[in-house]
Scaffold this motif. Structure first.
Motif, PDB file in Angstrom:
ATOM      1  N   ILE A  56     -22.569  -4.217  93.162  1.00  0.00           N
ATOM      2  CA  ILE A  56     -23.756  -3.703  93.835  1.00  0.00           C
ATOM      3  C   ILE A  56     -23.615  -3.821  95.349  1.00  0.00           C
ATOM      4  O   ILE A  56     -24.148  -2.996  96.108  1.00  0.00           O
ATOM      5  N   SER A  57     -22.842  -4.791  95.828  1.00  0.00           N
ATOM      6  CA  SER A  57     -22.631  -4.954  97.273  1.00  0.00           C
ATOM      7  C   SER A  57     -21.819  -3.801  97.866  1.00  0.00           C
ATOM      8  O   SER A  57     -21.811  -3.612  99.089  1.00  0.00           O
ATOM      9  N   ASP A  58     -21.157  -3.018  97.008  1.00  0.00           N
ATOM     10  CA  ASP A  58     -20.379  -1.875  97.493  1.00  0.00           C
ATOM     11  C   ASP A  58     -21.257  -0.741  98.009  1.00  0.00           C
ATOM     12  O   ASP A  58     -20.744   0.264  98.523  1.00  0.00           O
ATOM     13  N   ILE A  59     -22.554  -0.926  97.890  1.00  0.00           N
ATOM     14  CA  ILE A  59     -23.490   0.002  98.547  1.00  0.00           C
ATOM     15  C   ILE A  59     -23.134   0.141 100.025  1.00  0.00           C
ATOM     16  O   ILE A  59     -23.305   1.212 100.628  1.00  0.00           O
ATOM     17  N   SER A  60     -22.617  -0.923 100.603  1.00  0.00           N
ATOM     18  CA  SER A  60     -22.276  -0.921 102.038  1.00  0.00           C
ATOM     19  C   SER A  60     -21.145   0.043 102.370  1.00  0.00           C
ATOM     20  O   SER A  60     -20.986   0.435 103.522  1.00  0.00           O
ATOM     21  N   LYS A  61     -20.347   0.447 101.362  1.00  0.00           N
ATOM     22  CA  LYS A  61     -19.209   1.343 101.604  1.00  0.00           C
ATOM     23  C   LYS A  61     -19.580   2.815 101.503  1.00  0.00           C
ATOM     24  O   LYS A  61     -18.803   3.677 101.903  1.00  0.00           O
ATOM     25  N   ALA A  62     -20.758   3.097 100.953  1.00  0.00           N
ATOM     26  CA  ALA A  62     -21.093   4.478 100.607  1.00  0.00           C
ATOM     27  C   ALA A  62     -21.822   5.203 101.722  1.00  0.00           C
ATOM     28  O   ALA A  62     -22.582   4.610 102.485  1.00  0.00           O
ATOM     29  N   ASP A  63     -21.567   6.509 101.810  1.00  0.00           N
ATOM     30  CA  ASP A  63     -22.404   7.341 102.670  1.00  0.00           C
ATOM     31  C   ASP A  63     -23.334   8.227 101.837  1.00  0.00           C
ATOM     32  O   ASP A  63     -24.085   9.034 102.359  1.00  0.00           O
ATOM     33  N   LEU A  64     -23.278   8.039 100.493  1.00  0.00           N
ATOM     34  CA  LEU A  64     -24.250   8.652  99.588  1.00  0.00           C
ATOM     35  C   LEU A  64     -24.523   7.654  98.460  1.00  0.00           C
ATOM     36  O   LEU A  64     -23.611   7.238  97.753  1.00  0.00           O
ATOM     37  N   ILE A  65     -25.781   7.252  98.334  1.00  0.00           N
ATOM     38  CA  ILE A  65     -26.203   6.310  97.292  1.00  0.00           C
ATOM     39  C   ILE A  65     -27.183   7.031  96.383  1.00  0.00           C
ATOM     40  O   ILE A  65     -28.189   7.578  96.846  1.00  0.00           O
ATOM     41  N   ILE A  66     -26.878   7.016  95.076  1.00  0.00           N
ATOM     42  CA  ILE A  66     -27.748   7.688  94.118  1.00  0.00           C
ATOM     43  C   ILE A  66     -28.251   6.669  93.105  1.00  0.00           C
ATOM     44  O   ILE A  66     -27.482   6.097  92.337  1.00  0.00           O
ATOM     45  N   PHE A  67     -29.554   6.434  93.108  1.00  0.00           N
ATOM     46  CA  PHE A  67     -30.175   5.562  92.130  1.00  0.00           C
ATOM     47  C   PHE A  67     -30.505   6.392  90.883  1.00  0.00           C
ATOM     48  O   PHE A  67     -31.405   7.217  90.907  1.00  0.00           O
ATOM     49  N   ALA A  68     -29.757   6.162  89.809  1.00  0.00           N
ATOM     50  CA  ALA A  68     -30.008   6.855  88.546  1.00  0.00           C
ATOM     51  C   ALA A  68     -30.438   5.829  87.499  1.00  0.00           C
ATOM     52  O   ALA A  68     -29.939   5.803  86.374  1.00  0.00           O
ATOM     53  N   THR A  69     -31.365   4.979  87.902  1.00  0.00           N
ATOM     54  CA  THR A  69     -31.873   3.901  87.066  1.00  0.00           C
ATOM     55  C   THR A  69     -33.351   4.145  86.770  1.00  0.00           C
ATOM     56  O   THR A  69     -33.980   4.989  87.420  1.00  0.00           O
ATOM     57  N   PRO A  70     -33.934   3.417  85.806  1.00  0.00           N
ATOM     58  CA  PRO A  70     -35.390   3.489  85.644  1.00  0.00           C
ATOM     59  C   PRO A  70     -36.085   3.193  86.970  1.00  0.00           C
ATOM     60  O   PRO A  70     -35.635   2.353  87.760  1.00  0.00           O
ATOM     61  N   VAL A  71     -37.194   3.895  87.235  1.00  0.00           N
ATOM     62  CA  VAL A  71     -37.793   3.893  88.573  1.00  0.00           C
ATOM     63  C   VAL A  71     -38.240   2.505  89.042  1.00  0.00           C
ATOM     64  O   VAL A  71     -38.151   2.196  90.227  1.00  0.00           O
ATOM     65  N   GLU A  72     -38.703   1.670  88.132  1.00  0.00           N
ATOM     66  CA  GLU A  72     -39.183   0.354  88.541  1.00  0.00           C
ATOM     67  C   GLU A  72     -38.045  -0.545  89.020  1.00  0.00           C
ATOM     68  O   GLU A  72     -38.245  -1.427  89.853  1.00  0.00           O
ATOM     69  N   SER A  73     -36.838  -0.348  88.505  1.00  0.00           N
ATOM     70  CA  SER A  73     -35.720  -1.236  88.840  1.00  0.00           C
ATOM     71  C   SER A  73     -35.182  -0.989  90.249  1.00  0.00           C
ATOM     72  O   SER A  73     -34.493  -1.841  90.813  1.00  0.00           O
ATOM     73  N   ILE A  74     -35.491   0.173  90.826  1.00  0.00           N
ATOM     74  CA  ILE A  74     -35.007   0.469  92.183  1.00  0.00           C
ATOM     75  C   ILE A  74     -35.538  -0.567  93.172  1.00  0.00           C
ATOM     76  O   ILE A  74     -34.811  -1.028  94.059  1.00  0.00           O
ATOM     77  N   ASN A  75     -36.808  -0.955  93.019  1.00  0.00           N
ATOM     78  CA  ASN A  75     -37.399  -1.967  93.904  1.00  0.00           C
ATOM     79  C   ASN A  75     -36.606  -3.265  93.866  1.00  0.00           C
ATOM     80  O   ASN A  75     -36.356  -3.888  94.902  1.00  0.00           O
ATOM     81  N   ILE A  76     -36.207  -3.664  92.663  1.00  0.00           N
ATOM     82  CA  ILE A  76     -35.488  -4.929  92.490  1.00  0.00           C
ATOM     83  C   ILE A  76     -34.120  -4.862  93.164  1.00  0.00           C
ATOM     84  O   ILE A  76     -33.708  -5.780  93.877  1.00  0.00           O
ATOM     85  N   ILE A  77     -33.417  -3.760  92.947  1.00  0.00           N
ATOM     86  CA  ILE A  77     -32.080  -3.604  93.544  1.00  0.00           C
ATOM     87  C   ILE A  77     -32.167  -3.571  95.067  1.00  0.00           C
ATOM     88  O   ILE A  77     -31.382  -4.212  95.763  1.00  0.00           O
ATOM     89  N   LEU A  78     -33.141  -2.854  95.584  1.00  0.00           N
ATOM     90  CA  LEU A  78     -33.277  -2.719  97.036  1.00  0.00           C
ATOM     91  C   LEU A  78     -33.574  -4.041  97.724  1.00  0.00           C
ATOM     92  O   LEU A  78     -33.133  -4.278  98.849  1.00  0.00           O
ATOM     93  N   ARG A  79     -34.311  -4.886  97.032  1.00  0.00           N
ATOM     94  CA  ARG A  79     -34.678  -6.183  97.607  1.00  0.00           C
ATOM     95  C   ARG A  79     -33.431  -6.970  98.041  1.00  0.00           C
ATOM     96  O   ARG A  79     -33.435  -7.679  99.034  1.00  0.00           O
ATOM     97  N   ASP A  80     -32.353  -6.806  97.254  1.00  0.00           N
ATOM     98  CA  ASP A  80     -31.124  -7.559  97.522  1.00  0.00           C
ATOM     99  C   ASP A  80     -30.093  -6.793  98.341  1.00  0.00           C
ATOM    100  O   ASP A  80     -29.111  -7.378  98.799  1.00  0.00           O
ATOM    101  N   THR A  81     -30.305  -5.486  98.507  1.00  0.00           N
ATOM    102  CA  THR A  81     -29.241  -4.672  99.112  1.00  0.00           C
ATOM    103  C   THR A  81     -29.669  -3.885 100.352  1.00  0.00           C
ATOM    104  O   THR A  81     -28.826  -3.259 100.987  1.00  0.00           O
ATOM    105  N   ILE A  82     -30.946  -3.911 100.693  1.00  0.00           N
ATOM    106  CA  ILE A  82     -31.442  -3.057 101.766  1.00  0.00           C
ATOM    107  C   ILE A  82     -30.688  -3.265 103.076  1.00  0.00           C
ATOM    108  O   ILE A  82     -30.393  -2.308 103.803  1.00  0.00           O
ATOM    109  N   ASP A  83     -30.301  -4.502 103.360  1.00  0.00           N
ATOM    110  CA  ASP A  83     -29.607  -4.783 104.621  1.00  0.00           C
ATOM    111  C   ASP A  83     -28.158  -4.298 104.617  1.00  0.00           C
ATOM    112  O   ASP A  83     -27.524  -4.246 105.674  1.00  0.00           O
ATOM    113  N   LEU A  84     -27.643  -3.933 103.444  1.00  0.00           N
ATOM    114  CA  LEU A  84     -26.253  -3.470 103.348  1.00  0.00           C
ATOM    115  C   LEU A  84     -26.106  -1.972 103.597  1.00  0.00           C
ATOM    116  O   LEU A  84     -25.007  -1.484 103.835  1.00  0.00           O
ATOM    117  N   ILE A  85     -27.213  -1.256 103.546  1.00  0.00           N
ATOM    118  CA  ILE A  85     -27.153   0.205 103.656  1.00  0.00           C
ATOM    119  C   ILE A  85     -26.952   0.619 105.112  1.00  0.00           C
ATOM    120  O   ILE A  85     -27.711   0.225 105.996  1.00  0.00           O
TER     121      ILE A  85
END
Length: 280
Positions: A56-85
């Protein structure tokens, strides 16, 4: 080449189908994938859909991030990764509800994120990467909603990618999207589930109900095989609009029921003729 590295977060039906479609465009150099379900990720790898597995930390390498997860889980993932984008990264999702996710990204005042709310009007009652198809989006409408912090240049860039997979971009606002989809997508899902629930209840007293299920019932309830966990999130996020859609549907059923009780078959026939001739 539109993007260097895309990360698909969630290698289910939609995420894997998008990866397949993007590969065919040759507009992304490298597609990596992340999924908490290792089995899904292995299937996507074995199919050659993604080039390599990601953390999940590899978000920092991407110039395109696609969340294809259930909508509620996006909040959880972002909480830990927002600073990496990175600020020049395009971030999008594929969820069936849009207002809450748009508000979430619009709330990031101290970080400029090029978020584009996305919703491809394509899919299947079948889930998982084994059911993915590269042509799933061809000729299908693909909703795009620009967030307040998204630069128009990046919006245009992603819109070009969507046209490359031969989908049809539709640009609307999140509120309108959720109101309309509550009728055209979420209400049919509710009806499909609870038609089956009605059958389940009736067959408790008479097993012949199951023996006499025909193709009409199966066609009408095809959506009942859809992933319940995904739909619970949608029902939570679009609760009020779905309740309004149910109320409108109940109103129409009450009119039909009243006409049936009162033997008003001409009125029913007139309604059915209008309905059968309605084009969409």
């Amino acid at each position: 080449m539109l993007f260097d590295t895309a990360i698909i977060i969630g290698t289910g039906l939609i995420g894997t189908s998008l990866a397949l479609a993007f590969k065919e465009t040759k507009e992304i150099s490298n597609i990596i994938g992340y999924d908490i379900d290792n089995d899904n990720l292995k299937v996507a790898l074995n199919l050659g859909v993604i080039d390599e597995p990601a953390k999940i930390s590899d978000i920092s390498k991407a110039d395109l991030i696609i969340f294809a997860t259930p909508v509620e889980s996006i909040n959880i993932i972002l909480r830990d990764t927002i600073d990496l984008i990175k600020e020049d990264t395009v971030v999008t999702d594929v969820g069936s509800t849009k207002l809450k996710i748009m508000r979430l990204f619009d709330s990031f005042k101290n970080k400029k994120i090029n978020f584009i709310g996305g919703h491809p009007l394509a899919g299947s009652e079948r889930s998982g990467p084994l059911n993915a198809k590269s042509d799933l989006f061809k000729g299908k409408k693909y909703i795009l909603i620009k967030s307040a912090n998204c630069d128009q240049m990046y919006f245009n860039k992603f819109e070009r990618l969507i046209t490359k997979i031969e989908a049809i971009p539709i640009i609307i606002d999140a509120k309108t999207h959720d109101e309309i989809l509550s009728v055209t997508s979420h209400l049919p899902q509710v009806i499909s589930y609870y038609l089956v629930k009605t059958l389940m209840d009736l067959k408790e007293d008479n097993e012949n109900y199951l023996k006499l299920v025909g193709t009409g019932f199966k066609d009408t309830t095809r959506l009942s095989k859809s992933d319940p966990l995904m739909w619970i999130d949608i029902f939570k996020q679009n609760k009020n609009n779905i309740l309004t859609a149910i109320e409108n549907f109940e109103k129409e059923l009450k009119v039909f029921k009243k006409n049936l009780i009162e033997d008003k078959y001409n009125e029913i026939k007139d309604d059915l003729i209008k309905i059968s001739n309605f084009g969409f």
